[in-house]
Structure formats: structure tokens, C-alpha cells
Design a protein around this motif. Structure first.
Motif, PDB file in Angstrom:
ATOM      1  N   ASN A 105       0.781  -1.252   0.000  1.00 29.62           N
ATOM      2  CA  ASN A 105       0.000   0.000   0.000  1.00 29.62           C
ATOM      3  C   ASN A 105       0.801   1.284   0.000  1.00 29.62           C
ATOM      4  O   ASN A 105       0.327   2.306   0.467  1.00 29.62           O
ATOM      5  CB  ASN A 105      -0.940   0.053   1.212  1.00 29.62           C
ATOM      6  CG  ASN A 105      -2.092  -0.885   1.040  1.00 29.62           C
ATOM      7  OD1 ASN A 105      -2.711  -0.901  -0.018  1.00 29.62           O
ATOM      8  ND2 ASN A 105      -2.353  -1.676   2.051  1.00 29.62           N
ATOM      9  N   GLY A 107       2.155   2.427  -2.900  1.00 26.66           N
ATOM     10  CA  GLY A 107       1.984   3.022  -4.222  1.00 26.66           C
ATOM     11  C   GLY A 107       2.863   2.413  -5.303  1.00 26.66           C
ATOM     12  O   GLY A 107       3.002   2.975  -6.377  1.00 26.66           O
ATOM     13  N   LYS A 108       3.435   1.236  -5.041  1.00 29.83           N
ATOM     14  CA  LYS A 108       4.280   0.577  -6.036  1.00 29.83           C
ATOM     15  C   LYS A 108       3.539   0.354  -7.340  1.00 29.83           C
ATOM     16  O   LYS A 108       4.040   0.659  -8.417  1.00 29.83           O
ATOM     17  CB  LYS A 108       4.770  -0.787  -5.532  1.00 29.83           C
ATOM     18  CG  LYS A 108       5.742  -0.727  -4.396  1.00 29.83           C
ATOM     19  CD  LYS A 108       6.162  -2.132  -3.983  1.00 29.83           C
ATOM     20  CE  LYS A 108       4.998  -3.000  -3.568  1.00 29.83           C
ATOM     21  NZ  LYS A 108       4.236  -2.500  -2.427  1.00 29.83           N
ATOM     22  N   SER A 109       2.330  -0.196  -7.223  1.00 31.26           N
ATOM     23  CA  SER A 109       1.606  -0.551  -8.440  1.00 31.26           C
ATOM     24  C   SER A 109       1.194   0.682  -9.230  1.00 31.26           C
ATOM     25  O   SER A 109       1.204   0.661 -10.458  1.00 31.26           O
ATOM     26  CB  SER A 109       0.380  -1.397  -8.109  1.00 31.26           C
ATOM     27  OG  SER A 109       0.802  -2.583  -7.479  1.00 31.26           O
ATOM     28  N   VAL A 110       0.856   1.750  -8.529  1.00 33.75           N
ATOM     29  CA  VAL A 110       0.506   2.975  -9.248  1.00 33.75           C
ATOM     30  C   VAL A 110       1.725   3.486  -9.999  1.00 33.75           C
ATOM     31  O   VAL A 110       1.655   3.834 -11.182  1.00 33.75           O
ATOM     32  CB  VAL A 110      -0.028   4.053  -8.279  1.00 33.75           C
ATOM     33  CG1 VAL A 110      -0.335   5.335  -9.035  1.00 33.75           C
ATOM     34  CG2 VAL A 110      -1.277   3.564  -7.568  1.00 33.75           C
ATOM     35  N   ASP A 140       1.960  13.897  -0.492  1.00 33.32           N
ATOM     36  CA  ASP A 140       0.787  14.728  -0.181  1.00 33.32           C
ATOM     37  C   ASP A 140       0.212  14.377   1.196  1.00 33.32           C
ATOM     38  O   ASP A 140      -0.231  15.254   1.937  1.00 33.32           O
ATOM     39  CB  ASP A 140      -0.283  14.587  -1.270  1.00 33.32           C
ATOM     40  CG  ASP A 140      -0.620  13.129  -1.569  1.00 33.32           C
ATOM     41  OD1 ASP A 140       0.264  12.253  -1.406  1.00 33.32           O
ATOM     42  OD2 ASP A 140      -1.771  12.858  -1.963  1.00 33.32           O
ATOM     43  N   ALA A 169       2.359   9.668  -6.646  1.00 35.24           N
ATOM     44  CA  ALA A 169       2.153   8.802  -7.814  1.00 35.24           C
ATOM     45  C   ALA A 169       0.786   9.002  -8.445  1.00 35.24           C
ATOM     46  O   ALA A 169       0.659   9.046  -9.668  1.00 35.24           O
ATOM     47  CB  ALA A 169       2.339   7.344  -7.413  1.00 35.24           C
ATOM     48  N   ASP A 221      -9.234  -0.704  -3.296  1.00 37.28           N
ATOM     49  CA  ASP A 221      -8.613   0.598  -3.442  1.00 37.28           C
ATOM     50  C   ASP A 221      -9.097   1.575  -2.377  1.00 37.28           C
ATOM     51  O   ASP A 221      -8.390   2.501  -2.004  1.00 37.28           O
ATOM     52  CB  ASP A 221      -8.891   1.141  -4.845  1.00 37.28           C
ATOM     53  CG  ASP A 221      -7.734   1.978  -5.351  1.00 37.28           C
ATOM     54  OD1 ASP A 221      -6.591   1.569  -5.108  1.00 37.28           O
ATOM     55  OD2 ASP A 221      -7.976   3.030  -5.956  1.00 37.28           O
ATOM     56  N   ARG A 237      -9.243   5.682   1.310  1.00 36.19           N
ATOM     57  CA  ARG A 237      -8.887   6.585   0.228  1.00 36.19           C
ATOM     58  C   ARG A 237     -10.022   6.678  -0.753  1.00 36.19           C
ATOM     59  O   ARG A 237     -10.824   5.751  -0.872  1.00 36.19           O
ATOM     60  CB  ARG A 237      -7.697   6.054  -0.556  1.00 36.19           C
ATOM     61  CG  ARG A 237      -6.450   6.010   0.213  1.00 36.19           C
ATOM     62  CD  ARG A 237      -5.412   5.379  -0.668  1.00 36.19           C
ATOM     63  NE  ARG A 237      -4.601   4.477   0.140  1.00 36.19           N
ATOM     64  CZ  ARG A 237      -3.367   4.760   0.498  1.00 36.19           C
ATOM     65  NH1 ARG A 237      -2.801   5.856   0.100  1.00 36.19           N
ATOM     66  NH2 ARG A 237      -2.688   3.914   1.227  1.00 36.19           N
TER      67      ARG A 237
HETATM   68  N1  LIG Z   1      -2.699  10.263  -1.697  1.00 33.86           N
HETATM   69  C1  LIG Z   1      -1.912   9.424  -2.377  1.00 33.86           C
HETATM   70  N2  LIG Z   1      -2.324   8.172  -2.605  1.00 33.86           N
HETATM   71  C2  LIG Z   1      -1.522   7.342  -3.303  1.00 33.86           C
HETATM   72  C3  LIG Z   1      -0.279   7.756  -3.803  1.00 33.86           C
HETATM   73  N3  LIG Z   1       0.284   6.702  -4.451  1.00 33.86           N
HETATM   74  C4  LIG Z   1      -0.583   5.689  -4.358  1.00 33.86           C
HETATM   75  N4  LIG Z   1      -1.677   6.050  -3.674  1.00 33.86           N
HETATM   76  C5  LIG Z   1      -2.815   5.212  -3.320  1.00 33.86           C
HETATM   77  O1  LIG Z   1      -2.334   4.228  -2.422  1.00 33.86           O
HETATM   78  C6  LIG Z   1      -3.039   2.995  -2.579  1.00 33.86           C
HETATM   79  C7  LIG Z   1      -2.093   1.852  -2.733  1.00 33.86           C
HETATM   80  O2  LIG Z   1      -1.401   1.975  -3.939  1.00 33.86           O
HETATM   81  P1  LIG Z   1      -0.798   0.707  -4.689  1.00 33.86           P
HETATM   82  O3  LIG Z   1      -0.047   1.197  -5.864  1.00 33.86           O
HETATM   83  O4  LIG Z   1      -1.831  -0.313  -4.918  1.00 33.86           O
HETATM   84  O5  LIG Z   1       0.182   0.204  -3.558  1.00 33.86           O
HETATM   85  P2  LIG Z   1       1.125  -1.093  -3.579  1.00 33.86           P
HETATM   86  O6  LIG Z   1       0.500  -2.037  -2.606  1.00 33.86           O
HETATM   87  O7  LIG Z   1       2.423  -0.586  -3.066  1.00 33.86           O
HETATM   88  O8  LIG Z   1       1.202  -1.621  -4.964  1.00 33.86           O
HETATM   89  C8  LIG Z   1      -3.972   3.196  -3.765  1.00 33.86           C
HETATM   90  O9  LIG Z   1      -5.252   3.454  -3.252  1.00 33.86           O
HETATM   91  C9  LIG Z   1      -3.396   4.415  -4.474  1.00 33.86           C
HETATM   92  O10 LIG Z   1      -4.401   5.117  -5.142  1.00 33.86           O
HETATM   93  C10 LIG Z   1       0.144   9.115  -3.541  1.00 33.86           C
HETATM   94  O11 LIG Z   1       1.227   9.554  -3.926  1.00 33.86           O
HETATM   95  N5  LIG Z   1      -0.719   9.894  -2.838  1.00 33.86           N
END
Ligand SMILES: Nc1nc2c(ncn2[C@@H]2O[C@H](COP(=O)(O)OP(=O)(O)O)[C@@H](O)[C@H]2O)c(=O)[nH]1
Ligand SMILES: [Mg+2]
Lengths: 645, 83
Positions: free
Chosen positions: A22, A24-27, A128, A155, A373, A493
């Protein structure tokens, strides 16, 4: 593990994204790679690794999204996969994605990656959120403490990613001499002693990393070094344990956190007053012991309602489309039996995949991605944890069980959220017993239609009781102890539509590339059996089971087809008896037994194939046999009982 | 007064004192290592955010929220901190 393709990797660059869940890796991965990614599997492990490719200045860049983990130990398969990937595939750069608003805990992971000695770039993501909390981070200072580039990113708004990418490429092209932040004096002395002792040997990882892993008694790394080094390690570990009065693994964790705390204190600054945390307010309602369950039930009911309403609409539409094509195809000038085989054997399989499975799975995945999400999935795990413990698994397993109502196949993939194999197997077995949409079609089309809705509900209830007892049984007799829940609660979120669609698309793609060939092939085999007129022999062989269940042999034969695809049972019943008024074929009691047995008697071939992929042939066969035997026993008992009513 | 985490009421601040480790274990159990890796270390001050008597306990540790199953929570010995 290296795919033996190290050479072909030379002309391309590999960038790996690592970090906690969570963050933001995938984003970031999706923003960097755009549309073209595939989901791969690390050999022998069932952890997803997403890969995507970018072309830049004639350079082919492979970007890999590693699973979200908190440490590089061996607690879960995901941790093992991540560290094996970094050590064996040797990505040119590892981008460690950090949640800036939880810098302290994220540093704990980052420090371990730095220890490996791989080239690292840090993405201070979710900046942010940090600012919203009223903080800022001194980038220059952090860079100089860690000796690697650090970039602020947001991201979801695509802020900072260009710089992140550029600095990553720069890092890839320059030489990097790792400079590790230091732990306390006593432990540094002993790490250095081990590093010295290791100096005659050659390893894939930095000696420092290896030394620390040895101190942690990490079994994978203990295998790599000679005995005398292990003796030295034992001596050094004992000294440390005496100084600190704690087990060595704890000491190292404490040291890492102490270091993380020192770094945080130096770089993190308070700017403004903290704004209120709404997540906690929302949780007061959504995790409330009464209202929480109330909302959970509402949300699940809403989900099923949407999935089945929308699913049956879409299913009818796609089915109708194919039906309207059939006369055109049949009027082609081709051999009759060839035409029949092509349509009934091959096209029908496709119709099943796209007309029956897809319509239910697509909306389901969409809603699931939305819940994921938004952060609600973790709340579902929280709420259901107490109940799930009774059947030997923890709250996170509830989600794949819900997924099963759509289709069992992706649900088994979904058990990957669980840390341990034992939990995954229990959850998967239970998942295969949950009535998927195909089985719901049978219950509605047969039991509800001919006996009344009460009996349909009764069958569901029986099934749920059955699942509960199977869970109890497995928990009791499967080797190993149940794992407790330790889960980070993410913030709520606002879901981003683009990301939800992307996630849904990736999941669908993976499901269909896996399941479509299996559905089509098994459909063709079935058609072959009919064309070769082998049915009478099959009918003979199911006679004993027909006797146990008190069903006509021909009706029992349809169960064989149901193993290919569950809804085929009803279709074949209608085909064999040339009527869809099932009341003419079966007595009400038989309908009930038939309905119950189809719910549980065997996973369909696609599910068995998925079980095999995830757990190996032996486990897949055992599960299948287990369910078959159990269903015959229960079906037989039900048959006997009903005779006396 | 010492108690285990599963017995601490919501909205209390406590300090982690120790972990209950089964006698026959040579190494500390995996789940305790995991807890420690998530920041639940001896001496750490944690806030119990939610404990309804059934289901997991939610705590705040090092600025993150963590859900801990009751079974595991009953292995964490804590002491109330007076503010
Ligand atoms: N506010 C904010 N939310 C983010 C940011 N980057 C990712 N997210 C949110 O964080 C959550 C997890 O992101 P995801 O890419 O799935 O995380 P992962 O588990 O590391 O792959 C999602 O709901 C994204 O929309 C950021 O820079 N700012
Ligand atoms: Mg991800």
C-alpha cells in the motif's frame, strides 16, 4: 531461478519496485509502463510478479513490480520471492517506494534493501499525505544519510515520477559504492568480524548483508557458508545476546528501528498542526461490533445483487449473440458432423468462457478492486477475523471465500493474500465448496424452480454448515498451527477509477489466459465422447454412485459433465431426457439430493487445474478425492434420510 | 500492573513489557518476530485504538495502525502508562 537468460538481459535494463504494501508501487509501475504488462510467477512460488516494458533511447527497460512486504526475512513466500529476485536476478536498480507519511516504519524495510548492496533509488511517495499531516522531509539530508538518490513523488497525480525515472537511469549508468548507515557499536564490531571471516568467499550479495542474515539465523543463507563460519556466528550471537539480554533476532530488529528512529529524527520536520484523521472516525462506524457487521452485510448483499443482476443480463446478451450466429454457421457448406463438432465442441466452450463466466466475474472484480482501493478490504478482514479463526484461518481469508461466489478459480489465486501454505490450502478447499455462479444457476434453475425458493435457501444453508464443519475438520487434522492476524490497517482513500479499471483488467486477463483453454478443451473432449457414442459405457460405470445417491443412472451421468463445467449438469439433464421439465425426470427428493450433491461433489476442471498450479499435483488430487468421497457419503446419508420422511 | 494486550480497554496507552514465549522454543516464534518487525518492540509505547472484546485489537504503533488477532495479542504483555 535465473531463467538462464542472464545474457539476453544484458542489453536491457531491469528496474525493480520494492516496498511495503500500500505504498503506491503498483501505481508507479502503471504510470511508468503504461499499458503493456504481464503477470509472471516466480518459479516454484505462487507470488505474483508484474512485469512491464518501456522503450527509451533505444534501450529496452524491464520494470518489475515486486510484492508488498515489510521485511526480508522468510515469514511469507512474498518475502522470499522478493529477496531472491533482488539477489539472483540482480536488477540494475531497485526503486524502494516509501510511504513518506510513515517514514519511520518504511525505513526499516529500506535499510534492509540497502544492506543487500544493490543500486537503490528511493521514491518518497504519498508526499501529499505527509504534508496533510503537517510534516516535511529534508531531502538533502536523507540523501546524504542513505547515500542514494531520494525523490519526492505523488504517484496518483503523476508528480515526481519523471524525475524518479531519470534519476533511476542515471543511477543505473553510474558506479555505486554502498555506504551503509551504521548500527550500534557492539553489533557493528561483530558484523565486521563476520564480514572479515567471509572475505575469502564469493557471494551474490554484499558480505554485510550476508553477515547480518547469518546473525539472524536465516536458514537460506546458513546453507551457503562453511561450518566454521557458523561456529563463529554462534559465538558472536551469544555475546550479543548476553550484552542485550534479548534473542539475537530481536536485537537486530531493535537496532534497525533505532537507526530508523535516528534518521527520522534528523530529516522529519513538523510544519503545521496535524489535521484530523478521518479514517479513525469512519472506523468507529465501520468496525463497530454491531453497525460494522450491519454495513458489511449490506455491502455484500449489494455486491451480490449487482453481480447477479448485471451478470445475468450480460450473460443473456452474449449468449443471444452467439445463438444468433449459430444458424449462419450451420448453413455453411461443410460436413454436418464436422460442423456440429466445431460448434458444440469448440465454439460452445468459448461461449461458456465469455458468455457464462466473464459476465459474472467482470463486475465482481470491478467491485472488489473498488473495495480494495478504498481500503475497505482490510476492514472486512478485521471484522471477520474472530469467526474465521474458528475454522483455522484468519480474517484475510474471508475475501477469497467471497470471491468464490463468482468463480472458484480466481478465488484460489486470491488465497495468495495469506502468508502460510497451510492457511492457503484450507482457504482454497473451503473456496471450492462455496457455490460459484454456475452452481447458483443450478440451484435456481432446478431446486428453486421445481421445489420452491425455501428449498434453495435450505441447500445454501446446508452448504454453509458443511463448509464450516470441513473448516473445523481441516483445522484439527492438518499439520501445523493456525496463523494469527497481523495486518496493517491502511487509510481510507478515494478510489481512483483509472486504477480500478486497470486492476480489473489485469485480473481478468490473467484469469482468461488461464481458464479459457481449459474450458474449451474439456468441452471438446465431452463432445468427442458423445460423437464416439461412448456414453452408454459411462452410464454403466456411474451405476454404483447412482445407487448410493438414489438417482437414475442417466441423471448421475450428468454429474460427470458437471466436472467439466458445473452448469453443464443441467444442460445435459435437459439434453439426455429431451425435456427441461425436470419434474418429469426426478422426484422432488431426488431433485433435492441432486441439487445438494452438485454443490459440493468435485471442483470443476479449471479449479482443479488452478489447485495444481498453486499447490502441486498431489494436493490437487487429494482435494478432489476428498471432496468426492465426502459428497458421496453425505449424498448417500441425505438419500437415506429423505426416504424416511 | 501487567496484563496481556487483549485485555486492555480501548483508548489506553500502554508500554510493551515482554512477550509470552513457549518454553520449549529455541528461537522466538515467527509471529513474534513479525510483530517486532512491525514495530511492536519491548519498551515501545502503543495506543490501543479498538478492542471490543471480540475480534482483533487495533493499535497505533510508530504512527501506523495495526490489527492484531486476539490469539497473538494474548502473547503480548503490557503495562499501562500514566499520562
Ligand atoms: N494520496 C496518495 N495516494 C496514493 C499515492 N500513491 C498511491 N496512492 C494510493 O495508495 C493505494 C495503494 O497503492 P498501490 O499502488 O496499490 O500500492 P502497492 O500495494 O504498493 O502496490 C492506492 O489506493 C493508491 O491510489 C500518492 O502519492 N498519494
Ligand atoms: Mg501492488
Amino acid at each position: 531461478m535465473n531463467n538462464g537468460s542472464t545474457n539476453s538481459h544484458r542489453k536491457q535494463l531491469t528496474i525493480a519496485l520494492a516496498g511495503n504494501a500500500n505504498v503506491g508501487k503498483s501505481v508507479i509501475f502503471n504510470q511508468l509502463t503504461g499499458g503493456n504488462q504481464i503477470i509472471g510467477n516466480w518459479p516454484g512460488k505462487t507470488v505474483e510478479i508484474q512485469e512491464g516494458y518501456i522503450e527509451k533511447n533505444g534501450l529496452k527497460i524491464r520494470v518489475v513490480d515486486l510484492p508488498g512486504i515489510y521485511s526480508l526475512s522468510t515469514y511469507s513466500e512474498e518475502e522470499i520471492v522478493t529477496r531472491e529476485f533482488i539477489i539472483k536476478e540482480r536488477p540494475d536498480v531497485v526503486i524502494v517506494v516509501v510511504d513518506a507519511s510513515a517514514l519511520y516504519r518504511n525505513l526499516f524495510f529500506l535499510l534492509q534493501i540497502l544492506e543487500i548492496g544493490a543500486k537503490t533509488v528511493v521514491a518518497l511517495n504519498q508526499y501529499d499525505l505527509l504534508e496533510r499531516d503537517g510534516f516535511e522531509i529534508d531531502l538533502q539530508k536523507l540523501e546524504s544519510l542513505l547515500n542514494v538518490p531520494v525523490v519526492k513523488t505523488i504517484a496518483t497525480k503523476n508528480i515526481g515520477l519523471k524525475e524518479l525515472f531519470e534519476r533511476t537511469l542515471l543511477m543505473a549508468s553510474r558506479t555505486y559504492v554502498p555506504k551503509f548507515p551504521k548500527y550500534g557499536k557492539e553489533i557493528e564490531e561483530r558484523i565486521n568480524k563476520l564480514v572479515e571471516a567471509l572475505s575469502p568467499y564469493d557471494f551474490d550479495v554484499s558480505k554485510r548483508f550476508l553477515a547480518i542474515k547469518l546473525l539472524e539465523h536465516d536458514e537460506e543463507f546458513e546453507k551457503l557458508v562453511p561450518k566454521d563460519i557458523l561456529h563463529l556466528r554462534d559465538k558472536l550471537a551469544k555475546e550479543l545476546e548476553e550484552i542485550h539480554g534479548e534473542p539475537i533476532r530481536t536485537i537486530i530488529i531493535q537496532e534497525r528501528y533505532a537507526l530508523a528512529s535516528r534518521i527520522t529524527a534528523e530529516v522529519l520536520r513538523k510544519k503545521t498542526k496535524r489535521s484530523i484523521d478521518f479514517s479513525n472516525r469512519i472506523d468507529d462506524i465501520l468496525l463497530h461490533p454491531v453497525f460494522g457487521f450491519f454495513f458489511l452485510t449490506l455491502i455484500l448483499l449489494f455486491m451480490f445483487f449487482v453481480v447477479f443482476k448485471f451478470g445475468s443480463f450480460l450473460s443473456d446478451y452474449i449468449g443471444g449473440l452467439f445463438d444468433s450466429l449459430k444458424p449462419h454457421f450451420m448453413s455453411l457448406k461443410l460436413d454436418e458432423s464436422l460442423k456440429t463438432f466445431i460448434w458444440d465442441g469448440l465454439i460452445d466452450g468459448l461461449v461458456a468462457a465469455f458468455g457464462i463466466v466473464l459476465p459474472y466475474i467482470a463486475p465482481f472484480y470491478l467491485l472488489l478492486s473498488f473495495l480494495e482501493d478504498s481500503g475497505y478490504l482490510a476492514r472486512i478482514a478485521f471484522l471477520t477475523d474472530a469467526f474465521m479463526h474458528k475454522i483455522g484461518i484468519h480474517g484475510k481469508a474471508f475475501i477469497p471465500l467471497i470471491e468464490s461466489f463468482g468463480c472458484n478459480v480466481p478465488a484460489i489465486m486470491g488465497t495468495r493474500v495469506l502468508e502460510r501454505r497451510r492457511d492457503r490450502i484450507i482457504a482454497s478447499i473451503l473456496a471450492t465448496l462455496v457455490p460459484c455462479s454456475a452452481r447458483s444457476v443450478i440451484v435456481f434453475g432446478l431446486v428453486a424452480a421445481f421445489l420452491g425458493p425455501i428449498y434453495a435457501i435450505l441447500i445454501y444453508a446446508l452448504d454453509f454448515v458443511f463448509i464450516f464443519f470441513v473448516g473445523l475438520l481441516l483445522n484439527r487434522y492438518l499439520k501445523g498451527t493456525p496463523t494469527g492476524l497481523i495486518m496493517e490497517m491502511p487509510r481510507y482513500r478515494k478510489p481512483v477509477l483509472r486504477i480500478i479499471l486497470k486492476q480489473t483488467w489485469i485480473r481478468l486477463k490473467e484469469f482468461f489466459t488461464f481458464a479459457t483453454p481449459i474450458i474449451v478443451i474439456s468441452n471438446a473432449i465431452m463432445e468427442g465422447l458423445i460423437l464416439l457414442k461412448l456414453l452408454p459405457y459411462l452410464e454403466l460405470s456411474v451405476k454404483p454412485f447412482a445407487y448410493i445417491l438414489g438417482l437414475p443412472p442417466l441423471a448421475t451421468l450428468t454429474l460427470v459433465f458437471g466436472a467439466l463445467r458445473k452448469e453443464l449438469t443441467l444442460i445435459m439433464l435437459a439434453t439426455f431426457y429431451k425435456t427441461s421439465n425436470f419434474a418429469l425426470i426426478l422426484t422432488p427428493k431426488q431433485i433435492f439430493v441432486y441439487g445438494f450433491v452438485t454443490m459440493i461433489y468435485i471442483p470443476c476442471v479449471a479449479t482443479i487445474a488452478m489447485l495444481k498450479r498453486e499447490f502441486g499435483t498431489r494436493v490437487a488430487i487429494l482435494i478432489t478425492l476428498f471432496e468426492f468421497v465426502l459428497s458421496m457419503i453425505l449424498g448417500g446419508i441425505l438419500n437415506l434420510l429423505l426416504r424416511f420422511i | 500492573m501487567y496484563e496481556t494486550l487483549d485485555r486492555v480497554k480501548a483508548n489506553r496507552i500502554v508500554k510493551v513489557v515482554d512477550f509470552v514465549v513457549p518454553k520449549h522454543h529455541i528461537h522466538i516464534p515467527q509471529y513474534i518476530v513479525r510483530l517486532q518487525e512491525m514495530g511492536v518492540l519491548k519498551g515501545e509505547i502503543i495506543e490501543v485504538r479498538r478492542n471490543t472484546g471480540i475480534g482483533p485489537i487495533e493499535i497505533n504503533v510508530k504512527g501506523t495502525k495495526l490489527a492484531i488477532g486476539r490469539g497473538i495479542a494474548s502473547k503480548i504483555i503490557v503495562e499501562e502508562v500514566n499520562e
